[in-house]
Design a protein around this motif. Structure first.
Motif, PDB file in Angstrom:
ATOM      1  N   ASN A   4       0.144  -4.280 -12.254  1.00  0.00           N
ATOM      2  CA  ASN A   4      -0.216  -3.694 -10.962  1.00  0.00           C
ATOM      3  C   ASN A   4       0.886  -3.858  -9.920  1.00  0.00           C
ATOM      4  O   ASN A   4       0.633  -3.943  -8.719  1.00  0.00           O
ATOM      5  CB  ASN A   4      -1.523  -4.263 -10.401  1.00  0.00           C
ATOM      6  CG  ASN A   4      -2.169  -3.302  -9.407  1.00  0.00           C
ATOM      7  OD1 ASN A   4      -2.153  -2.089  -9.617  1.00  0.00           O
ATOM      8  ND2 ASN A   4      -2.715  -3.827  -8.337  1.00  0.00           N
ATOM      9  N   HIS A  45       5.101   8.460 -10.574  1.00  0.00           N
ATOM     10  CA  HIS A  45       4.361   8.281  -9.322  1.00  0.00           C
ATOM     11  C   HIS A  45       5.284   8.245  -8.108  1.00  0.00           C
ATOM     12  O   HIS A  45       4.834   8.493  -6.984  1.00  0.00           O
ATOM     13  CB  HIS A  45       3.573   6.969  -9.354  1.00  0.00           C
ATOM     14  CG  HIS A  45       2.598   6.861 -10.469  1.00  0.00           C
ATOM     15  ND1 HIS A  45       2.554   5.793 -11.336  1.00  0.00           N
ATOM     16  CD2 HIS A  45       1.619   7.712 -10.871  1.00  0.00           C
ATOM     17  CE1 HIS A  45       1.585   5.974 -12.220  1.00  0.00           C
ATOM     18  NE2 HIS A  45       1.000   7.129 -11.957  1.00  0.00           N
ATOM     19  N   ARG A  90       0.840  -1.204   0.000  1.00  0.00           N
ATOM     20  CA  ARG A  90       0.000   0.000   0.000  1.00  0.00           C
ATOM     21  C   ARG A  90       0.871   1.248   0.000  1.00  0.00           C
ATOM     22  O   ARG A  90       1.667   1.464   0.918  1.00  0.00           O
ATOM     23  CB  ARG A  90      -0.931  -0.010   1.215  1.00  0.00           C
ATOM     24  CG  ARG A  90      -1.957  -1.140   1.188  1.00  0.00           C
ATOM     25  CD  ARG A  90      -2.889  -1.121   2.380  1.00  0.00           C
ATOM     26  NE  ARG A  90      -3.948  -2.123   2.251  1.00  0.00           N
ATOM     27  CZ  ARG A  90      -3.828  -3.382   2.665  1.00  0.00           C
ATOM     28  NH1 ARG A  90      -2.708  -3.769   3.238  1.00  0.00           N
ATOM     29  NH2 ARG A  90      -4.828  -4.238   2.511  1.00  0.00           N
ATOM     30  N   ASP A 113       2.260  14.571  -3.781  1.00  0.00           N
ATOM     31  CA  ASP A 113       1.619  13.285  -4.029  1.00  0.00           C
ATOM     32  C   ASP A 113       2.590  12.232  -4.545  1.00  0.00           C
ATOM     33  O   ASP A 113       2.215  11.049  -4.676  1.00  0.00           O
ATOM     34  CB  ASP A 113       0.476  13.446  -5.040  1.00  0.00           C
ATOM     35  CG  ASP A 113      -0.674  14.276  -4.482  1.00  0.00           C
ATOM     36  OD1 ASP A 113      -0.844  14.265  -3.237  1.00  0.00           O
ATOM     37  OD2 ASP A 113      -1.369  14.932  -5.263  1.00  0.00           O
ATOM     38  N   TYR A 132      -2.571   1.251 -14.569  1.00  0.00           N
ATOM     39  CA  TYR A 132      -2.328   0.263 -13.525  1.00  0.00           C
ATOM     40  C   TYR A 132      -1.001   0.539 -12.810  1.00  0.00           C
ATOM     41  O   TYR A 132      -0.116   1.227 -13.323  1.00  0.00           O
ATOM     42  CB  TYR A 132      -2.274  -1.151 -14.126  1.00  0.00           C
ATOM     43  CG  TYR A 132      -3.584  -1.631 -14.681  1.00  0.00           C
ATOM     44  CD1 TYR A 132      -4.595  -2.090 -13.838  1.00  0.00           C
ATOM     45  CD2 TYR A 132      -3.809  -1.639 -16.054  1.00  0.00           C
ATOM     46  CE1 TYR A 132      -5.800  -2.550 -14.356  1.00  0.00           C
ATOM     47  CE2 TYR A 132      -5.011  -2.103 -16.585  1.00  0.00           C
ATOM     48  CZ  TYR A 132      -6.005  -2.547 -15.731  1.00  0.00           C
ATOM     49  OH  TYR A 132      -7.196  -2.993 -16.245  1.00  0.00           O
ATOM     50  N   GLY A 133      -0.860  -0.045 -11.626  1.00  0.00           N
ATOM     51  CA  GLY A 133       0.414  -0.063 -10.942  1.00  0.00           C
ATOM     52  C   GLY A 133       0.980   1.295 -10.617  1.00  0.00           C
ATOM     53  O   GLY A 133       0.255   2.281 -10.441  1.00  0.00           O
ATOM     54  N   LEU A 134       2.290   1.331 -10.548  1.00  0.00           N
ATOM     55  CA  LEU A 134       2.989   2.546 -10.161  1.00  0.00           C
ATOM     56  C   LEU A 134       4.283   2.638 -10.965  1.00  0.00           C
ATOM     57  O   LEU A 134       5.047   1.674 -11.031  1.00  0.00           O
ATOM     58  CB  LEU A 134       3.276   2.509  -8.657  1.00  0.00           C
ATOM     59  CG  LEU A 134       3.863   3.745  -7.987  1.00  0.00           C
ATOM     60  CD1 LEU A 134       3.350   3.839  -6.550  1.00  0.00           C
ATOM     61  CD2 LEU A 134       5.378   3.673  -7.964  1.00  0.00           C
ATOM     62  N   LYS A 151       0.378   5.388  -0.679  1.00  0.00           N
ATOM     63  CA  LYS A 151      -0.466   6.575  -0.928  1.00  0.00           C
ATOM     64  C   LYS A 151      -1.815   6.208  -1.524  1.00  0.00           C
ATOM     65  O   LYS A 151      -2.236   6.734  -2.552  1.00  0.00           O
ATOM     66  CB  LYS A 151       0.272   7.569  -1.836  1.00  0.00           C
ATOM     67  CG  LYS A 151       1.332   8.395  -1.093  1.00  0.00           C
ATOM     68  CD  LYS A 151       1.715   9.623  -1.882  1.00  0.00           C
ATOM     69  CE  LYS A 151       2.781  10.445  -1.199  1.00  0.00           C
ATOM     70  NZ  LYS A 151       2.341  11.073   0.047  1.00  0.00           N
ATOM     71  N   GLY A 152      -2.482   5.284  -0.887  1.00  0.00           N
ATOM     72  CA  GLY A 152      -3.825   4.918  -1.299  1.00  0.00           C
ATOM     73  C   GLY A 152      -3.911   3.886  -2.402  1.00  0.00           C
ATOM     74  O   GLY A 152      -5.003   3.409  -2.722  1.00  0.00           O
ATOM     75  N   ARG A 153      -2.779   3.504  -2.981  1.00  0.00           N
ATOM     76  CA  ARG A 153      -2.775   2.486  -4.030  1.00  0.00           C
ATOM     77  C   ARG A 153      -2.532   1.114  -3.408  1.00  0.00           C
ATOM     78  O   ARG A 153      -1.693   0.970  -2.529  1.00  0.00           O
ATOM     79  CB  ARG A 153      -1.675   2.753  -5.067  1.00  0.00           C
ATOM     80  CG  ARG A 153      -1.846   4.049  -5.848  1.00  0.00           C
ATOM     81  CD  ARG A 153      -0.580   4.315  -6.657  1.00  0.00           C
ATOM     82  NE  ARG A 153      -0.666   5.554  -7.398  1.00  0.00           N
ATOM     83  CZ  ARG A 153      -1.000   5.642  -8.677  1.00  0.00           C
ATOM     84  NH1 ARG A 153      -1.275   4.553  -9.372  1.00  0.00           N
ATOM     85  NH2 ARG A 153      -1.062   6.811  -9.280  1.00  0.00           N
ATOM     86  N   GLU A 154      -3.245   0.113  -3.876  1.00  0.00           N
ATOM     87  CA  GLU A 154      -2.988  -1.260  -3.476  1.00  0.00           C
ATOM     88  C   GLU A 154      -2.330  -1.980  -4.643  1.00  0.00           C
ATOM     89  O   GLU A 154      -2.925  -2.137  -5.712  1.00  0.00           O
ATOM     90  CB  GLU A 154      -4.277  -1.962  -3.059  1.00  0.00           C
ATOM     91  CG  GLU A 154      -4.834  -1.448  -1.743  1.00  0.00           C
ATOM     92  CD  GLU A 154      -5.784  -2.425  -1.089  1.00  0.00           C
ATOM     93  OE1 GLU A 154      -6.172  -3.427  -1.736  1.00  0.00           O
ATOM     94  OE2 GLU A 154      -6.144  -2.200   0.082  1.00  0.00           O
ATOM     95  N   LEU A 155      -1.085  -2.418  -4.419  1.00  0.00           N
ATOM     96  CA  LEU A 155      -0.253  -2.968  -5.479  1.00  0.00           C
ATOM     97  C   LEU A 155       0.191  -4.378  -5.132  1.00  0.00           C
ATOM     98  O   LEU A 155       0.222  -4.765  -3.964  1.00  0.00           O
ATOM     99  CB  LEU A 155       0.991  -2.086  -5.674  1.00  0.00           C
ATOM    100  CG  LEU A 155       0.739  -0.592  -5.864  1.00  0.00           C
ATOM    101  CD1 LEU A 155       1.991   0.202  -5.537  1.00  0.00           C
ATOM    102  CD2 LEU A 155       0.291  -0.318  -7.299  1.00  0.00           C
TER     103      LEU A 155
END
Length: 392
Positions: free
Chosen positions: A43, A121, A12, A142, A94-96, A14-18
């Motif tokens: 992802n 990101h 996790r 961010d 998707y992803g980061l 910054k709010g992303r679930e990877l």
């Protein structure tokens, strides 16, 4: 994108679930838009190595002829912008997409700003303590900030300095210098196997550090890097040691989507344990790579070259002055005496006889066989070999 069925908790940020997989940054040009974009599309975290990306663009290479230092830095920032934007397109939301910036690179503040402006990101920074990374990215709150460190003492220094600036790392990569490829987080080659770098010890000490600083254990994800190219090691790190993710480099470098030449991938994939060596880089750090004809010849002459070291700006034949500290240019007799930019660029082009081919110490998950980024991620998270992967 087909998300592997996995027992592991997500990473996790910054709010992303990877997916708990981070592809390490590898330069020059080994992890750029193709590889980083492909990994992010699954992802996970795909990483572009920011160093000297102009080599990936023929028009920028042409403009480099006779260019001065400011112009070369500008061309590399243009290349970084292209690579970040290209990776984001490939990731398709998707992803980061992260950018790795070496603290040892002289132009690192401008590369951080460029990466942020181009839409990356995350910024990942190693090869030196990234004490001032929060200031460099201050206009982009961010953007995920991830320092790379190797032991708890360095983690403590960074945490305390960042906390004074009201900023915490969004994650920390803990890289084991006895397993990782490229530049390594130890002062000397003799230190690479020091017990202070053992993952379990560093993680335990870091969790104690969090407690002493009043931070929740889960506040900052810890990502272990080095030797994590087997499912059983991934499982141990994520379920027994308390890591939140693993970072993998060499296993992604040899994937079909890897940005390097086929000869580069073959050189890494075919290297046996006895073909891998540690040496001192011009950056003043130990490094690990494949014993190619150039590296074998260099190591035979290393003592003589170091004995003749002298500070002379003309030794930087590229005029790039890429490193803040360079053993060749600055006459540092205890570190490397070669142009790292020339050697890494030759490796990117697949020139086996001339290039420096960074590589991790451990075997690759599929031996000499090449597979996709998706298949690699699937194996790392499930233990299933590519023949068992169901297309989706």
């Amino acid at each position: 994108m087909t998300t592997p069925i996995t027992e592991f908790s997500p990473l996790r940020l910054k709010g992303r679930e990877l997916l708990p997989i981070v592809q390490g940054g590898m330069g020059v040009g080994i992890s750029a838009k193709s590889l980083a974009g492909a990994v992010a599309r699954e992802n996970a975290v795909g990483t572009i190595a920011s160093v000297d990306l102009r080599h990936l663009h023929e028009d920028l290479v042409a403009q480099s002829q006779g260019a001065d230092l400011d112009a070369l830095n500008r061309l590399n920032r243009i290349a970084l912008d292209r690579e970040v934007r290209g990776a984001l397109v490939r990731a398709d939301g998707y992803g980061l997409v992260a950018v790795n910036v070496m603290k040892a690179v002289d132009d690192h503040p401008a590369l951080v700003r460029q990466a942020c402006e181009s839409g990356a990101h995350a910024i990942v920074m190693g090869a030196g303590l990234p004490l001032d990374l929060p200031e460099m990215a201050a206009e982009h709150p961010d953007v995920v900030l991830i320092p790379i460190l190797s032991e708890s003492r360095g983690i403590g220094i960074v945490l305390k300095r960042w906390m004074k600036k009201n900023r915490l790392p969004d994650a920390i990569v803990i890289e084991h210098p006895n397993h990782a490829g490229g530049h390594l987080g130890a002062a000397r080659i003799d230190d690479l196997s020091d017990a202070k770098f053992d993952f379990k010890r560093v993680l335990d000490e870091t969790f104690e550090l969090f407690k002493g600083l009043g931070l929740e254990r889960e506040k900052i994800p810890l990502i272990v890097a080095g030797g994590m190219s087997r499912f059983d090691k991934v499982k141990t790190a994520l379920t027994e040691w308390g890591a939140s993710a693993v970072q993998v480099g060499t296993a992604f470098a040899v994937t079909r989507e890897g940005d390097a030449h086929a000869n580069f991938k073959r050189t890494l994939a075919e290297a046996r344990p006895e073909d891998i060596a540690e040496f001192m880089s011009v950056a003043g750090l130990p490094a690990r790579g494949v014993l190619t004809p150039w590296l074998k010849n260099y190591l035979k002459r290393e003592v003589k070259l170091q004995a003749n070291a002298k500070a002379d700006p003309r030794r930087c034949t590229q005029g790039l002055n890429c490193l803040s500290v360079c053993g060749l240019r600055d006459g540092l007799s205890k570190v490397g005496q070669f142009c790292i930019d020339l050697k890494l660029a030759a490796a990117f082009r697949g020139e086996v006889s001339k290039g420096l081919f960074f590589r991790g110490a451990d075997p690759l998950p599929f031996g000499e066989t090449m597979h996709s980024a998706r298949e690699t991620i699937h194996y790392l998270l499930t233990g299933e070999k590519p023949g068992e992967l169901v297309a989706g």
